[in-house]
Design a protein around this motif. Structure first.
Motif, PDB file in Angstrom:
ATOM      1  N   PRO A   1     -34.049  38.483  27.234  1.00  0.00           N
ATOM      2  CA  PRO A   1     -33.571  37.436  28.137  1.00  0.00           C
ATOM      3  C   PRO A   1     -32.109  37.604  28.507  1.00  0.00           C
ATOM      4  O   PRO A   1     -31.331  38.276  27.817  1.00  0.00           O
ATOM      5  N   SER A   2     -31.745  36.999  29.624  1.00  0.00           N
ATOM      6  CA  SER A   2     -30.346  36.869  30.056  1.00  0.00           C
ATOM      7  C   SER A   2     -29.625  38.213  30.139  1.00  0.00           C
ATOM      8  O   SER A   2     -28.504  38.364  29.651  1.00  0.00           O
ATOM      9  N   THR A   3     -30.266  39.170  30.783  1.00  0.00           N
ATOM     10  CA  THR A   3     -29.674  40.507  30.913  1.00  0.00           C
ATOM     11  C   THR A   3     -28.726  40.617  32.106  1.00  0.00           C
ATOM     12  O   THR A   3     -27.988  41.599  32.213  1.00  0.00           O
ATOM     13  N   MET A   4     -28.753  39.645  33.013  1.00  0.00           N
ATOM     14  CA  MET A   4     -27.888  39.655  34.187  1.00  0.00           C
ATOM     15  C   MET A   4     -27.032  38.397  34.158  1.00  0.00           C
ATOM     16  O   MET A   4     -27.490  37.314  34.552  1.00  0.00           O
TER      17      MET A   4
ATOM     18  N   TYR B   1     -24.653  36.993  35.820  1.00  0.00           N
ATOM     19  CA  TYR B   1     -24.269  36.223  37.000  1.00  0.00           C
ATOM     20  C   TYR B   1     -25.429  35.422  37.591  1.00  0.00           C
ATOM     21  O   TYR B   1     -25.207  34.547  38.435  1.00  0.00           O
ATOM     22  N   ALA B   2     -26.650  35.705  37.163  1.00  0.00           N
ATOM     23  CA  ALA B   2     -27.817  34.977  37.666  1.00  0.00           C
ATOM     24  C   ALA B   2     -28.047  33.725  36.825  1.00  0.00           C
ATOM     25  O   ALA B   2     -27.735  33.697  35.628  1.00  0.00           O
ATOM     26  N   GLU B   3     -28.606  32.678  37.438  1.00  0.00           N
ATOM     27  CA  GLU B   3     -28.917  31.460  36.688  1.00  0.00           C
ATOM     28  C   GLU B   3     -29.958  31.722  35.598  1.00  0.00           C
ATOM     29  O   GLU B   3     -29.979  31.051  34.580  1.00  0.00           O
ATOM     30  N   GLY B   4     -30.815  32.700  35.838  1.00  0.00           N
ATOM     31  CA  GLY B   4     -31.792  33.095  34.831  1.00  0.00           C
ATOM     32  C   GLY B   4     -32.167  34.550  35.030  1.00  0.00           C
ATOM     33  O   GLY B   4     -32.194  35.038  36.165  1.00  0.00           O
ATOM     34  N   SER B   5     -32.435  35.259  33.947  1.00  0.00           N
ATOM     35  CA  SER B   5     -32.824  36.663  34.083  1.00  0.00           C
ATOM     36  C   SER B   5     -33.552  37.128  32.832  1.00  0.00           C
ATOM     37  O   SER B   5     -33.442  36.526  31.757  1.00  0.00           O
ATOM     38  N   ALA B   6     -34.298  38.199  32.984  1.00  0.00           N
ATOM     39  CA  ALA B   6     -35.002  38.816  31.861  1.00  0.00           C
ATOM     40  C   ALA B   6     -35.392  40.232  32.248  1.00  0.00           C
ATOM     41  O   ALA B   6     -35.727  40.508  33.398  1.00  0.00           O
ATOM     42  N   SER B   7     -35.340  41.112  31.276  1.00  0.00           N
ATOM     43  CA  SER B   7     -35.841  42.470  31.443  1.00  0.00           C
ATOM     44  C   SER B   7     -37.100  42.599  30.603  1.00  0.00           C
ATOM     45  O   SER B   7     -37.085  42.287  29.409  1.00  0.00           O
ATOM     46  N   ILE B   8     -38.189  43.024  31.228  1.00  0.00           N
ATOM     47  CA  ILE B   8     -39.444  43.181  30.509  1.00  0.00           C
ATOM     48  C   ILE B   8     -39.808  44.654  30.444  1.00  0.00           C
ATOM     49  O   ILE B   8     -39.725  45.370  31.448  1.00  0.00           O
ATOM     50  N   ARG B   9     -40.182  45.087  29.246  1.00  0.00           N
ATOM     51  CA  ARG B   9     -40.616  46.456  29.031  1.00  0.00           C
ATOM     52  C   ARG B   9     -42.024  46.413  28.459  1.00  0.00           C
ATOM     53  O   ARG B   9     -42.243  45.885  27.371  1.00  0.00           O
TER      54      ARG B   9
ATOM     55  N   GLU C   1     -40.691  33.539  22.631  1.00  0.00           N
ATOM     56  CA  GLU C   1     -39.639  34.117  21.797  1.00  0.00           C
ATOM     57  C   GLU C   1     -38.391  34.419  22.630  1.00  0.00           C
ATOM     58  O   GLU C   1     -37.263  34.148  22.195  1.00  0.00           O
ATOM     59  N   ALA C   2     -38.580  34.973  23.826  1.00  0.00           N
ATOM     60  CA  ALA C   2     -37.439  35.303  24.679  1.00  0.00           C
ATOM     61  C   ALA C   2     -36.700  34.043  25.121  1.00  0.00           C
ATOM     62  O   ALA C   2     -35.460  34.009  25.139  1.00  0.00           O
ATOM     63  N   ILE C   3     -37.427  33.002  25.481  1.00  0.00           N
ATOM     64  CA  ILE C   3     -36.789  31.756  25.925  1.00  0.00           C
ATOM     65  C   ILE C   3     -36.044  31.099  24.770  1.00  0.00           C
ATOM     66  O   ILE C   3     -34.926  30.590  24.934  1.00  0.00           O
ATOM     67  N   ARG C   4     -36.636  31.119  23.570  1.00  0.00           N
ATOM     68  CA  ARG C   4     -35.946  30.565  22.394  1.00  0.00           C
ATOM     69  C   ARG C   4     -34.662  31.344  22.121  1.00  0.00           C
ATOM     70  O   ARG C   4     -33.618  30.765  21.798  1.00  0.00           O
ATOM     71  N   ALA C   5     -34.724  32.662  22.248  1.00  0.00           N
ATOM     72  CA  ALA C   5     -33.532  33.483  22.015  1.00  0.00           C
ATOM     73  C   ALA C   5     -32.438  33.152  23.021  1.00  0.00           C
ATOM     74  O   ALA C   5     -31.255  33.094  22.675  1.00  0.00           O
TER      75      ALA C   5
END
Length: 244
Positions: free
Chosen positions: A19-22, A24-32, A235-239
């Protein structure tokens, strides 16, 4: 049946949502998801499209693109050609429809959230990864609005995710990579929510038609995959929330 990467038929590829990899964005996530990597960002725009003004509800839309070397051979940027291809338009409409199902648009108010999904590395299932990661970016963006007191109530409904299934060499399989997807007799993308409801199902027989029992097997596999995706989203949102 052994798969090209050694997985069991009902086994997902290695999954990670960061989560939150960018910042400057209000919300972001990188998924692999295995060798498919997608960067998802959510931007809050305090305006809605002109056709929605005065209706007292918001909008969620999406844009999708693939970096030139996300694949083994370079793919030209669509902007150079002056217009988007049909596949790109279809995918971003799917992402938008899917993520709108996760939001109470009246509770969102007259603003829109734009989800940008950029494929960094492609090995099958990019649209599914974009939807799954896009939900996390969306959830973080809406949490940002709540933290700032800009929402009267939480607009988020049940989490939304997407997974691919298919029939390859006579066997039903979960989470197809590119090699499996390109040779599948049946290819299916299933979008659902954490309440067990389906939002959209895209299923195609590439050759021989498939029966109801085959489809039932694919749905059962998809539910296994969706459960794993929902757990990773939570898990990502909690983190993200723990990080502040």
């Amino acid at each position: 049946m052994n798969r090209v990467d050694g997985r069991a038929p009902d086994e997902m590829r290695p999954l990670q949502i960061i989560p939150s990899t960018m910042p400057y964005a209000e919300g972001s996530a990188s998924i692999r998801l295995g060798d498919t990597h997608v960067l998802c960002t959510a931007t809050v725009d305090e305006r809605v499209p002109a056709w929605m003004r005065g209706q007292g509800r918001g909008w969620v839309t999406a844009e999708y693109g693939m970096l030139p070397r996300a694949t083994k051979e370079r793919t030209a940027r669509e902007a150079v050609g002056g217009r988007q291809g049909g596949r790109t338009v279809e995918i971003q409409r799917l992402i938008g429809r899917s993520l709108r199902a996760a939001v109470d648009l009246k509770a969102l108010g007259e603003r829109q959230v734009i989800i940008d999904c950029d494929v960094v590395r492609a090995d099958g299932g990019t649209r599914c990864a974009a939807i799954t990661g896009g939900y996390v970016a969306l959830a973080i963006a809406l949490q940002t609005l709540r933290d700032k007191g800009r929402l009267n109530r939480d607009p988020l409904a049940a989490p939304v995710a997407a997974v691919s299934v298919g029939i390859v060499r006579g066997a039903s399989m979960l989470d197809l990579n590119y090699a499996e997807d390109s040779g599948a007799a049946v290819d299916c993308n299933i979008i659902g929510n954490a309440e067990g409801d389906f939002i959209e199902i895209q299923a195609t027989a590439e050759g021989k038609p498939f029966g109801r029992s085959d489809f039932g097997e694919l749905l059962d596999l998809a539910n296994l995959g969706l459960d794993a995706l929902f757990a990773a989203q939570r898990e990502a949102i909690r983190a993200s929330q723990a990080a502040g």
